[in-house]
Design an enzyme around this catalytic site. Structure first.
Site, PDB file in Angstrom:
ATOM      1  N   ASP A 102       1.392  -9.196  -9.319  1.00  0.00           N
ATOM      2  CA  ASP A 102       2.239  -8.018  -9.463  1.00  0.00           C
ATOM      3  C   ASP A 102       2.141  -7.562 -10.919  1.00  0.00           C
ATOM      4  O   ASP A 102       1.189  -6.884 -11.285  1.00  0.00           O
ATOM      5  CB  ASP A 102       3.655  -8.449  -9.042  1.00  0.00           C
ATOM      6  CG  ASP A 102       4.621  -7.312  -8.882  1.00  0.00           C
ATOM      7  OD1 ASP A 102       4.251  -6.297  -8.296  1.00  0.00           O
ATOM      8  OD2 ASP A 102       5.770  -7.446  -9.344  1.00  0.00           O
ATOM      9  N   ILE A 152       6.318  -6.165  -0.120  1.00  0.00           N
ATOM     10  CA  ILE A 152       5.846  -6.701   1.155  1.00  0.00           C
ATOM     11  C   ILE A 152       6.457  -8.065   1.454  1.00  0.00           C
ATOM     12  O   ILE A 152       6.836  -8.813   0.541  1.00  0.00           O
ATOM     13  CB  ILE A 152       4.301  -6.792   1.197  1.00  0.00           C
ATOM     14  CG1 ILE A 152       3.747  -7.683   0.062  1.00  0.00           C
ATOM     15  CG2 ILE A 152       3.677  -5.404   1.155  1.00  0.00           C
ATOM     16  CD1 ILE A 152       2.266  -8.021   0.202  1.00  0.00           C
TER      17      ILE A 152
HETATM   18  P1  XMP Z   1       4.089 -11.367 -11.428  1.00  0.00           P
HETATM   19  O1  XMP Z   1       4.326 -12.287 -12.561  1.00  0.00           O
HETATM   20  O2  XMP Z   1       2.653 -11.019 -11.189  1.00  0.00           O
HETATM   21  O3  XMP Z   1       4.680 -12.173 -10.226  1.00  0.00           O
HETATM   22  O4  XMP Z   1       4.951 -10.114 -11.535  1.00  0.00           O
HETATM   23  C1  XMP Z   1       4.133 -12.270  -9.005  1.00  0.00           C
HETATM   24  C2  XMP Z   1       5.195 -12.875  -8.143  1.00  0.00           C
HETATM   25  O5  XMP Z   1       6.208 -11.906  -7.832  1.00  0.00           O
HETATM   26  C3  XMP Z   1       6.579 -11.988  -6.488  1.00  0.00           C
HETATM   27  N1  XMP Z   1       6.253 -10.699  -5.828  1.00  0.00           N
HETATM   28  C4  XMP Z   1       6.489 -10.401  -4.574  1.00  0.00           C
HETATM   29  N2  XMP Z   1       7.056 -11.135  -3.596  1.00  0.00           N
HETATM   30  N3  XMP Z   1       6.757  -9.333  -2.086  1.00  0.00           N
HETATM   31  C5  XMP Z   1       7.192 -10.579  -2.353  1.00  0.00           C
HETATM   32  O6  XMP Z   1       7.698 -11.233  -1.447  1.00  0.00           O
HETATM   33  C6  XMP Z   1       6.188  -8.530  -3.021  1.00  0.00           C
HETATM   34  O7  XMP Z   1       5.805  -7.408  -2.733  1.00  0.00           O
HETATM   35  C7  XMP Z   1       6.037  -9.103  -4.331  1.00  0.00           C
HETATM   36  N4  XMP Z   1       5.536  -8.612  -5.482  1.00  0.00           N
HETATM   37  C8  XMP Z   1       5.663  -9.647  -6.383  1.00  0.00           C
HETATM   38  C9  XMP Z   1       5.770 -13.112  -5.901  1.00  0.00           C
HETATM   39  O8  XMP Z   1       6.560 -14.292  -5.908  1.00  0.00           O
HETATM   40  C10 XMP Z   1       4.595 -13.304  -6.831  1.00  0.00           C
HETATM   41  O9  XMP Z   1       4.128 -14.619  -6.896  1.00  0.00           O
END
Ligand code: XMP
Ligand code: MG
Length: 182
Positions: A102, A152
């Site tokens: 993310d 998601i």
């Molecule tokens: P970063 O550090 O890249 O973190 O911002 C990634 C973590 O954020 C969570 N994440 C999500 N979890 N749906 C989720 O269920 C999403 O759309 C999503 N976007 C980010 C996830 O734990 C990932 O490892």
């Protein structure tokens, strides 16, 4: 605010195809080597179990669990390690298996931190990538699928600890932020 599954974004057949193609790339790149898959709990557990079964190189697995600090310090990308690896990764070919990239903060921190343990090599494999939200650059060697900026759930990903068991990747209704847990 109550949330319900709005629509399927990526169906199970498409996910299975994604796993096969990422696996084929890893099999080719790591031919003749043994791989240590490091699963970032909890979200990546479903992807790990699918991915490891399409790999034909020798595989060992280990798990770690991390939690990002609150918004005040999140820009530093410091993450708290809730559960560390059992294994010593020195000399191993490590592939960090993540559910989704993310902002990139978690993976950038993990990659740097694990690199200090002197693995023979380190790469990242993420099932999903949301490049629209990236805050820091991190090299992600294997990306399953790039997705739009939507929250998601399913295929391991949760909202408030739920929905991880959905076999398809879905978008929730009433999307008011990034409410998932790690
Ligand atoms: P970063 O550090 O890249 O973190 O911002 C990634 C973590 O954020 C969570 N994440 C999500 N979890 N749906 C989720 O269920 C999403 O759309 C999503 N976007 C980010 C996830 O734990 C990932 O490892
Ligand atoms: Mg995660």
């Amino acid at each position: 605010m109550a949330r319900n599954v709005k629509h399927v974004l990526i169906g199970r057949e498409e996910i299975a195809g994604m796993v096969r193609s990422v696996g084929a790339r890893i099999n080719a790149d790591y031919a003749g080597r043994e791989v240590m898959l490091v699963c970032v709990l909890k979200g990546a557990c479903v992807f790990l179990s699918d991915l490891m079964r399409v790999l034909d190189v020798p595989v060992a697995i280990d798990f770690m669990s991390v939690s990002s600090y609150g918004s005040g310090t999140s820009t530093t990308g410091t993450v708290r390690i809730l559960r560390d690896l059992d294994a010593d990764i020195a000399g191993k070919h490590v592939i960090v298996v993540e559910d989704i990239v993310d902002t990139g903060l978690t993976l950038r921190y993990l990659k740097e931190m694990l690199s200090t343990r002197r693995p023979a090599s380190i790469a990242v494999c993420a099932a999903f990538d949301k490049p629209a939200r990236r805050k820091v650059h991190v090299e992600v060697e294997y990306v399953g699928m790039t997705i739009p900026d939507e929250f998601i759930v399913g295929y391991g990903l949760d909202f408030g600890g739920k929905y991880r068991n959905l076999p398809d990747v879905c978008v929730l209704s009433d999307d008011d932020g990034q409410g998932g847990t790690k």
